[in-house]
Design an enzyme around this catalytic site. Structure first.
Site, PDB file in Angstrom:
ATOM      1  CD  GLU A  68     -12.280  18.200   7.508  1.00 32.45           C
ATOM      2  OE1 GLU A  68     -13.056  17.319   7.066  1.00 32.45           O
ATOM      3  OE2 GLU A  68     -12.445  18.775   8.593  1.00 32.45           O
ATOM      4  CD  GLU A  73     -16.959  14.204   4.769  1.00 33.70           C
ATOM      5  OE1 GLU A  73     -17.181  13.944   5.970  1.00 33.70           O
ATOM      6  OE2 GLU A  73     -17.130  15.330   4.269  1.00 33.70           O
TER       7      GLU A  73
END
Length: 192
Positions: A68, A73
């Protein structure tokens, strides 16, 4: 409210429409604000089971084995802290071996910024507004460390709550509605 949930979240992805193996990704976005918001610009493998070693009705290790890539974020309880992270079998938060970077901005909810990565067979570099702040390097130690050798797709989402989104305390209901505004998403393939 929707069904039994107090909040809903949205997700857009480029799976089977804009898959990428090596190149550059740029997303120009303005982020939501407030405790409980958790927007992300990230990438997952198009073949999510590429490096899965066990999958049955109870559990599957496709994640983090197949990788990933978190380009951006942001958790609303830490306004303006932008994170870039790689998740692999060798390096992820569950085993205490996370590989990540963080940069502090001043205005993620007020201004657009370009969140980007450059990905080669040797490394992944993460940027905000063309300022580099994190690198993940291929150690040539097997797929457990470098599962980034197959196509991934881009995902844009805004989550509400969740494990990290609630880490700063309860969701601040006074901030809603919130949204992530996206000006563009650009994928550049490396010349062959």
């Amino acid at each position: 409210r929707y069904k039994d949930a107090a909040y809903t979240s949205g997700r857009l992805h480029s799976a089977s429409k804009g898959d990428l193996l090596y190149g550059r990704v740029e997303v120009r976005a303005k982020l939501p604000r407030g405790r409980g918001t958790w927007p992300a610009i990230w990438m997952m493998p198009t073949d999510s089971h590429r490096y899965a070693t066990s999958c049955d009705e109870k559990a599957c290790d496709a994640w983090p084995n197949s990788g990933e890539i978190d380009i951006m974020e942001h958790v609303g309880y830490q306004m303006n802290h932008v994170h870039g992270t790689m998740h692999t079998k060798a390096y992820y938060w569950v085993n205490g071996q996370q590989r990540k970077g963080r940069v502090l901005l001043t205005d993620v909810a007020e201004a657009f910024h370009v969140y980007a990565l450059e990905w080669t067979p040797e490394r992944i570099d993460v940027f905000v507004d063309d300022t580099w702040y994190f690198a993940y390097v291929n150690e040539h130690d097997g797929w457990e460390q470098w599962p980034f050798d197959h196509p991934f797709h881009v995902i844009l989402n805004v989550a509400v709550g969740g494990f990290w989104g609630r880490a700063g305390g309860p969701i601040d209901e006074s901030v809603f509605p919130q949204r992530m505004l996206v000006d563009y998403v650009r994928l550049y393939r490396r010349p062959r």
